[in-house]
Design an enzyme around this catalytic site. Structure first.
Site, PDB file in Angstrom:
ATOM      1  N   ARG A 228       0.847  -1.188   0.000  1.00 58.30           N
ATOM      2  CA  ARG A 228       0.000   0.000   0.000  1.00 58.30           C
ATOM      3  C   ARG A 228       0.886   1.243   0.000  1.00 58.30           C
ATOM      4  O   ARG A 228       1.929   1.275   0.674  1.00 58.30           O
ATOM      5  CB  ARG A 228      -0.905   0.043   1.232  1.00 58.30           C
ATOM      6  CG  ARG A 228      -2.122  -0.847   1.120  1.00 58.30           C
ATOM      7  CD  ARG A 228      -3.127  -0.359   0.056  1.00 58.30           C
ATOM      8  NE  ARG A 228      -4.283  -1.220  -0.033  1.00 58.30           N
ATOM      9  CZ  ARG A 228      -4.440  -2.198  -0.941  1.00 58.30           C
ATOM     10  NH1 ARG A 228      -3.506  -2.446  -1.841  1.00 58.30           N
ATOM     11  NH2 ARG A 228      -5.540  -2.925  -0.957  1.00 58.30           N
ATOM     12  N   HIS A 276      -1.353   0.785  -9.958  1.00 59.26           N
ATOM     13  CA  HIS A 276      -2.065  -0.156  -9.074  1.00 59.26           C
ATOM     14  C   HIS A 276      -2.693  -1.301  -9.888  1.00 59.26           C
ATOM     15  O   HIS A 276      -3.904  -1.538  -9.824  1.00 59.26           O
ATOM     16  CB  HIS A 276      -3.139   0.571  -8.246  1.00 59.26           C
ATOM     17  CG  HIS A 276      -3.523  -0.189  -7.008  1.00 59.26           C
ATOM     18  ND1 HIS A 276      -3.865   0.407  -5.817  1.00 59.26           N
ATOM     19  CD2 HIS A 276      -3.623  -1.537  -6.786  1.00 59.26           C
ATOM     20  CE1 HIS A 276      -4.171  -0.520  -4.930  1.00 59.26           C
ATOM     21  NE2 HIS A 276      -4.022  -1.713  -5.494  1.00 59.26           N
TER      22      HIS A 276
HETATM   23  P1  NAP Z   1      -1.486 -11.317   4.435  1.00 58.70           P
HETATM   24  O1  NAP Z   1      -1.559 -12.742   4.018  1.00 58.70           O
HETATM   25  O2  NAP Z   1      -2.408 -10.842   5.483  1.00 58.70           O
HETATM   26  O3  NAP Z   1       0.028 -11.026   4.868  1.00 58.70           O
HETATM   27  C1  NAP Z   1       0.415  -9.834   5.458  1.00 58.70           C
HETATM   28  C2  NAP Z   1       1.845  -9.989   5.944  1.00 58.70           C
HETATM   29  O4  NAP Z   1       2.271  -8.713   6.453  1.00 58.70           O
HETATM   30  C3  NAP Z   1       1.968 -10.997   7.094  1.00 58.70           C
HETATM   31  O5  NAP Z   1       3.139 -11.745   6.951  1.00 58.70           O
HETATM   32  C4  NAP Z   1       2.062 -10.099   8.322  1.00 58.70           C
HETATM   33  O6  NAP Z   1       2.780 -10.644   9.408  1.00 58.70           O
HETATM   34  C5  NAP Z   1       2.817  -8.926   7.751  1.00 58.70           C
HETATM   35  N1  NAP Z   1       2.638  -7.730   8.587  1.00 58.70           N
HETATM   36  C6  NAP Z   1       1.503  -7.091   8.893  1.00 58.70           C
HETATM   37  N2  NAP Z   1       1.733  -6.074   9.747  1.00 58.70           N
HETATM   38  C7  NAP Z   1       3.069  -6.093   9.981  1.00 58.70           C
HETATM   39  C8  NAP Z   1       3.926  -5.332  10.792  1.00 58.70           C
HETATM   40  N3  NAP Z   1       3.464  -4.321  11.553  1.00 58.70           N
HETATM   41  N4  NAP Z   1       5.238  -5.635  10.805  1.00 58.70           N
HETATM   42  C9  NAP Z   1       5.720  -6.656  10.068  1.00 58.70           C
HETATM   43  N5  NAP Z   1       4.952  -7.431   9.272  1.00 58.70           N
HETATM   44  C10 NAP Z   1       3.651  -7.153   9.227  1.00 58.70           C
HETATM   45  O7  NAP Z   1      -1.720 -10.354   3.171  1.00 58.70           O
HETATM   46  P2  NAP Z   1      -1.442 -10.672   1.634  1.00 58.70           P
HETATM   47  O8  NAP Z   1      -2.555 -11.435   1.060  1.00 58.70           O
HETATM   48  O9  NAP Z   1      -0.067 -11.200   1.489  1.00 58.70           O
HETATM   49  O10 NAP Z   1      -1.522  -9.188   1.030  1.00 58.70           O
HETATM   50  C11 NAP Z   1      -0.634  -8.186   1.469  1.00 58.70           C
HETATM   51  C12 NAP Z   1      -1.056  -6.821   0.961  1.00 58.70           C
HETATM   52  O11 NAP Z   1      -0.778  -6.704  -0.435  1.00 58.70           O
HETATM   53  C13 NAP Z   1      -2.539  -6.496   1.035  1.00 58.70           C
HETATM   54  O12 NAP Z   1      -2.927  -6.128   2.348  1.00 58.70           O
HETATM   55  C14 NAP Z   1      -2.659  -5.341   0.077  1.00 58.70           C
HETATM   56  O13 NAP Z   1      -2.413  -4.110   0.744  1.00 58.70           O
HETATM   57  C15 NAP Z   1      -1.536  -5.603  -0.935  1.00 58.70           C
HETATM   58  N6  NAP Z   1      -2.046  -5.939  -2.268  1.00 58.70           N
HETATM   59  C16 NAP Z   1      -1.728  -5.133  -3.313  1.00 58.70           C
HETATM   60  C17 NAP Z   1      -2.165  -5.446  -4.569  1.00 58.70           C
HETATM   61  C18 NAP Z   1      -1.786  -4.627  -5.752  1.00 58.70           C
HETATM   62  O14 NAP Z   1      -2.337  -4.831  -6.842  1.00 58.70           O
HETATM   63  N7  NAP Z   1      -0.839  -3.723  -5.628  1.00 58.70           N
HETATM   64  C19 NAP Z   1      -2.951  -6.597  -4.785  1.00 58.70           C
HETATM   65  C20 NAP Z   1      -3.248  -7.395  -3.686  1.00 58.70           C
HETATM   66  C21 NAP Z   1      -2.798  -7.062  -2.422  1.00 58.70           C
HETATM   67  P3  NAP Z   1       2.239 -11.959  10.186  1.00 58.70           P
HETATM   68  O15 NAP Z   1       2.427 -13.085   9.204  1.00 58.70           O
HETATM   69  O16 NAP Z   1       3.120 -12.082  11.359  1.00 58.70           O
HETATM   70  O17 NAP Z   1       0.792 -11.711  10.503  1.00 58.70           O
HETATM   71  C1  GLV Z   2      -5.447  -4.733  -4.299  1.00 54.94           C
HETATM   72  O1  GLV Z   2      -4.866  -3.742  -4.057  1.00 54.94           O
HETATM   73  C2  GLV Z   2      -5.848  -5.696  -3.324  1.00 54.94           C
HETATM   74  O2  GLV Z   2      -5.768  -5.397  -2.129  1.00 54.94           O
HETATM   75  O3  GLV Z   2      -6.250  -6.803  -3.723  1.00 54.94           O
END
Ligand code: NAP
Ligand code: GLV
Length: 313
Positions: A228, A276
């Site tokens: 983000r 994005h």
């Molecule tokens: P997820 O499975 O919830 O993983 C989040 C990771 O971040 C976990 O490993 C978590 O740690 C870690 N984290 C959270 N807060 C933290 C902190 N304060 N310090 C250190 N690590 C921290 O989420 P995901 O599915 O991988 O997605 C991640 C993010 O990608 C989404 O929330 C979204 O913002 C972004 N995204 C972007 C796009 C795009 O098109 N650009 C698309 C999809 C998603 P723990 O494992 O210890 O809980």
């Molecule tokens: C895109 O930004 C998502 O969170 O899937």
């Protein structure tokens, strides 16, 4: 029973069509349609108007049509209901493609070769092996873990940082505030796949940038962000790119989207910018996912991929 689709900033037609294909027996409605709000049991949303979801008295489950949920957690009137987010191979695979593409763009010095081609100049540079480059993934969740797998298969040295401790085969894992310094110190290419929470907002600032490794083969650190935009202090990155403390960057997410025309990001050196699109939510794949989750829920199975409202992701 009715499924509501409320997607702000996206074209709803593809979602309606894909959902009707996936669930022909359901009534699918959009916010402007004539329908009885008491019939809505499921809401599939992306950036709904704050307060809107509170107007459905019989709503049971909220589905975020993306992996991130900051578009919901910032709604002060969000009903106290289960929030399910997207965890699907289609979305995960797209993000891994973006990470691999952008790591390779910097590793293989693509900005230099694109400029050389434009100038019709033959300018080979020394190329290091992937195994000489240390990539560090912030966020070892669904997306971060898949990206580490792909990067390891290319031969990169991969580290990861998360909130709680993790063990991932082949990955040097760090966690928490105490793990951040050592993680940054071993990282040549930083990749943020963090959710936006109170803890991650403005996390990647000048201090974090200056703590990245400076002794790597790229001559200095590179920063990628597809988590983000508000996790990164953009002005600090622009300064670091301008004075050479950072050698390159790739950004897919921004503090303000679309990026304003007068933003210095457009002209920052060695910055690759995408609007994005790293991991788009595909209506067909994700409608199948959501309809499958609803069917499982109605069959009495527990909901999966629930958001922890306390943690904010
Ligand atoms: P997820 O499975 O919830 O993983 C989040 C990771 O971040 C976990 O490993 C978590 O740690 C870690 N984290 C959270 N807060 C933290 C902190 N304060 N310090 C250190 N690590 C921290 O989420 P995901 O599915 O991988 O997605 C991640 C993010 O990608 C989404 O929330 C979204 O913002 C972004 N995204 C972007 C796009 C795009 O098109 N650009 C698309 C999809 C998603 P723990 O494992 O210890 O809980
Ligand atoms: C895109 O930004 C998502 O969170 O899937």
């Amino acid at each position: 029973m009715t499924i509501l689709v409320a997607v702000r900033g996206w074209k709803p037609d593809h979602w309606i069509h894909a959902l009707q294909e996936a669930a022909p027996d359901r009534r699918i409605v959009l916010p402007g349609d004539a329908f009885d709000p008491t019939t809505v049991r499921y809401a599939l949303v992306w950036k709904p108007e704050p307060g809107y979801l509170a107007t459905f008295p019989n709503l049971e489950v909220i589905f975020s049509l993306g992996a991130g949920v900051d578009h919901l957690t910032t709604d002060p009137d969000l009903p106290d209901l289960p929030v399910v987010r997207i965890v699907d191979p289609d979305l995960t695979g797209r993000m891994t493609e973006w990470v691999v593409l952008n790591v390779l763009l910097h590793h293989r010095r693509h900005a230099h070769y694109a400029a050389a081609q434009a100038a019709r100049a033959w300018q080979p540079l020394r190329q290091w092996a992937a195994s000489a480059v240390r990539v560090g993934i912030m966020g070892l969740g669904e997306l971060g873990r898949d990206a580490t797998r792909a990067l390891l298969s290319l031969g990169f040295k991969v580290g990861g940082w998360s909130r709680t401790g993790k063990q991932v085969d082949g990955v040097e894992c760090f966690h928490g505030t105490e793990g951040l310094g050592p993680f940054l110190a071993r990282t040549d290419i930083l990749v943020s796949l963090l959710p936006l929470t109170a803890e991650t907002e403005n996390l990647i600032d000048r201090a974090v940038i200056d703590a990245l490794a400076k002794d790597g083969p790229l001559g200095g650190p590179v920063i990628l962000n597809a988590g983000r935009g508000r996790s990164l202090v953009e002005a600090d990155l622009v300064d670091a790119l301008s004075d050479g403390r950072v050698k390159g960057a790739s950004l897919d997410v921004f503090a303000s989207e679309p990026v304003p025309p007068d933003s210095p990001l457009w002209r920052a050196p060695n910055l690759f910018l995408t609007p994005h699109v790293a991991a788009e939510s595909d209506p067909v794949a994700l409608s199948r996912y959501v309809v499958g989750e609803i069917a499982a829920y109605e069959a009495g199975r527990p909901l999966r991929h629930l958001v922890d409202r306390g943690k904010g992701y």
